[in-house]
Scaffold this motif. Structure first.
Motif, PDB file in Angstrom:
ATOM      1  N   LYS A   8      43.357  49.523   3.795  1.00  0.00           N
ATOM      2  CA  LYS A   8      43.273  50.516   4.925  1.00  0.00           C
ATOM      3  C   LYS A   8      42.889  51.838   4.494  1.00  0.00           C
ATOM      4  CE  LYS A   8      46.830  48.210   7.603  1.00  0.00           C
ATOM      5  NZ  LYS A   8      48.089  48.107   8.345  1.00  0.00           N
ATOM      6  N   VAL A   9      41.530  52.089   4.441  1.00  0.00           N
ATOM      7  CA  VAL A   9      40.803  53.252   3.749  1.00  0.00           C
ATOM      8  C   VAL A   9      41.792  54.804   4.404  1.00  0.00           C
ATOM      9  CG1 VAL A   9      38.989  54.744   3.419  1.00  0.00           C
ATOM     10  CG2 VAL A   9      38.672  52.220   3.712  1.00  0.00           C
ATOM     11  N   HIS A  10      42.011  55.408   3.411  1.00  0.00           N
ATOM     12  CA  HIS A  10      42.507  56.554   3.683  1.00  0.00           C
ATOM     13  C   HIS A  10      44.369  56.446   3.683  1.00  0.00           C
ATOM     14  CE1 HIS A  10      39.180  59.141   4.165  1.00  0.00           C
ATOM     15  NE2 HIS A  10      38.964  58.273   5.238  1.00  0.00           N
ATOM     16  N   GLU A  11      44.647  55.030   3.668  1.00  0.00           N
ATOM     17  CA  GLU A  11      46.039  54.741   3.754  1.00  0.00           C
ATOM     18  C   GLU A  11      46.546  54.320   2.575  1.00  0.00           C
ATOM     19  OE1 GLU A  11      47.409  53.122   7.327  1.00  0.00           O
ATOM     20  OE2 GLU A  11      45.981  53.895   8.594  1.00  0.00           O
ATOM     21  N   GLY A  12      46.130  52.983   2.328  1.00  0.00           N
ATOM     22  CA  GLY A  12      46.338  52.342   1.237  1.00  0.00           C
ATOM     23  C   GLY A  12      46.265  50.928   1.263  1.00  0.00           C
ATOM     24  N   ILE A  52      49.080  55.629  -0.284  1.00  0.00           N
ATOM     25  CA  ILE A  52      48.766  56.612  -1.264  1.00  0.00           C
ATOM     26  C   ILE A  52      49.273  58.028  -0.695  1.00  0.00           C
ATOM     27  CG2 ILE A  52      46.789  58.105  -1.721  1.00  0.00           C
ATOM     28  CD1 ILE A  52      44.919  55.844  -1.406  1.00  0.00           C
ATOM     29  N   GLY A  53      50.021  58.622  -1.868  1.00  0.00           N
ATOM     30  CA  GLY A  53      50.951  59.906  -1.483  1.00  0.00           C
ATOM     31  C   GLY A  53      52.424  59.524  -1.223  1.00  0.00           C
ATOM     32  N   VAL A  54      52.545  58.269  -0.776  1.00  0.00           N
ATOM     33  CA  VAL A  54      54.068  58.139  -0.374  1.00  0.00           C
ATOM     34  C   VAL A  54      54.781  57.068  -1.435  1.00  0.00           C
ATOM     35  CG1 VAL A  54      55.254  56.941   1.581  1.00  0.00           C
ATOM     36  CG2 VAL A  54      53.242  58.174   2.161  1.00  0.00           C
ATOM     37  N   THR A  55      54.147  55.888  -1.861  1.00  0.00           N
ATOM     38  CA  THR A  55      54.660  55.088  -2.525  1.00  0.00           C
ATOM     39  C   THR A  55      55.004  55.414  -3.840  1.00  0.00           C
ATOM     40  OG1 THR A  55      53.868  53.126  -1.348  1.00  0.00           O
ATOM     41  CG2 THR A  55      54.518  52.519  -3.704  1.00  0.00           C
ATOM     42  N   THR A  56      56.140  55.533  -4.463  1.00  0.00           N
ATOM     43  CA  THR A  56      56.478  55.848  -5.698  1.00  0.00           C
ATOM     44  C   THR A  56      56.455  54.929  -6.643  1.00  0.00           C
ATOM     45  OG1 THR A  56      59.080  55.333  -5.563  1.00  0.00           O
ATOM     46  CG2 THR A  56      58.294  57.441  -4.500  1.00  0.00           C
ATOM     47  N   ALA A  57      56.421  55.445  -8.145  1.00  0.00           N
ATOM     48  CA  ALA A  57      56.574  54.257  -9.082  1.00  0.00           C
ATOM     49  C   ALA A  57      57.855  53.453  -9.118  1.00  0.00           C
ATOM     50  CB  ALA A  57      56.479  54.863 -10.559  1.00  0.00           C
TER      51      ALA A  57
END
Length: 378
Positions: A191-195, A211-216
């Motif tokens: 999902k482009v722009h999302e992940g 992207i920008g939400v899921t952590t290591a």
């Protein structure tokens, strides 16, 4: 000491250490570890197709056929049983079938496997025994008519998945879901722009990476620890970003490499969340072939309405022109050239250069044959 191949037959399941349904990446990794048993490996494929079947010739005894789309082990052929380099011992359910001093004959197969339908070959569910050398033309399928036929020597043993009517599998078909696939990546819905949503064989629902939400820590909990954590400064992809979007912490970023899933995650060095992800197609003949398992990705478009549960998709095996039009109709994306052989000493390829084409939220790495070797999301 001369190595010896000690192989067991599992009809419809596998042969020796090879399991039907195992990935090409897993098989080649196994062969690297067992190079003393398989010192000579040839890889055959069509360089102009992302869905080319791949054949591994493990000389002199084994041929492994992998399916074109999923790169899964489809058919195993054992041949030249009497070739002593190395010697082969063949077993079935703990009983010896063949050894350098024990030639496998038609009568031995019948004793071990029981009766089957008449024919030139002896065919059972998931395995068949051929009395013709590899490449020898087909003959009549009538039942042998001479008593001495029971002493015919087995020349090839072929293992494939079981079929309903005991007919040979279509060599171009995909492998049906098997035990060897459980826990492995089945589909990556982009999902482009999302992940990306990751679907695994045997799992009930997807693992969603944003992207920008899921952590290591999220990645480690959901996917397990990465096979490698790689720290590297590489700002080449910023060509697709405006000045105000340029990364401020790229020098402290790091990669989580999940080679077994065909995915890299670039993590922020400050927030430790996913900044970018790279999904690899594992196309034979490219510079990164076999470094990653094939990631079966599909770029998902927007659904027509709230009730549309099958939005349009473009799959990894489709041509670049179709995927490009899907992402950005009528526009020509910015392009730069990349030659990965410049980073690998001693690596030479017939067509080493690829193109990087930037879209809104994604970059496609494209070969000279218009195949998409990787997708980067940011």
């Amino acid at each position: 000491m001369i190595p010896q191949l000690d192989i067991d037959i599992r009809p419809g399941v596998g042969l020796g250490q090879f399991e039907l349904g195992m990935s090409l990446w897993t098989a080649l990794d196994l062969l690297r570890r067992d190079s003393h048993l398989f010192p000579e490996v040839d890889v055959k494929y069509d360089p102009d197709s992302a869905t080319t079947p791949v054949i591994l010739h493990l000389r002199p005894h084994l041929d492994l056929l992998f399916s074109g789309q999923q790169q899964r082990l489809h058919t195993i052929c054992l041949k030249r049983l009497r070739d002593p380099h190395p010697p082969v011992t063949l077993n079935y359910r703990g009983k010896l079938l063949s050894a350098p001093q024990d030639v496998l004959q038609r009568v031995g197969v019948s004793k071990a496997f029981g009766p089957t339908y008449p024919g030139e070959d002896l065919m059972y569910p998931g395995v068949w025994f051929s009395f013709k050398e590899d490449g020898q033309p087909e003959q009549s399928k009538s039942s042998p008519s001479h008593p001495e036929d029971k002493t015919q020597e087995v020349k090839r043993v072929i293992v494939s998945q079981k079929t309903e009517n005991n007919e040979p599998e279509d060599v171009l078909s995909e492998v049906r879901e098997s035990e060897a696939m459980l826990g492995e990546l089945q589909e990556a819905a982009i999902k482009v722009h999302e992940g990306v949503d990751l679907y695994f064989y045997g799992a009930e629902g997807p693992i969603c990476v944003r992207i920008g939400v899921t952590t290591a820590q999220d990645l480690t909990l959901d996917l397990g620890p990465p096979l490698r954590v790689h720290y590297r400064e590489d700002d080449r992809m910023t060509i697709h970003q405006s000045r105000r979007q340029e990364d401020t912490d790229i020098s402290t970023g790091y990669f989580y490499n999940y080679f077994q899933h065909g995915i890299d995650f670039l993590m922020s060095g400050t927030a430790h969340t996913v900044k970018k992800m790279i999904l690899h197609t594992n196309i034979p003949g490219t510079a990164l072939f076999q470094r990653y398992k094939r990631c079966p990705w599909a770029i998902q478009g927007q659904p027509e309405d709230d009730e549309d549960d099958t939005p349009p998709r473009k799959w990894f095996y489709e041509r670049f022109e179709d995927i490009s039009h899907f992402l950005s109709p009528g526009e020509t994306p910015p392009t730069m050239r990349l030659d990965r052989t410049m980073e690998e000493d001693g690596l030479t390829l017939p067509s080493p250069a690829t193109r990087l084409l930037g879209f809104d939220g994604a970059v496609l790495e494209v070969t000279d044959s218009a195949l998409v070797a990787a997708v980067t999301l940011f």
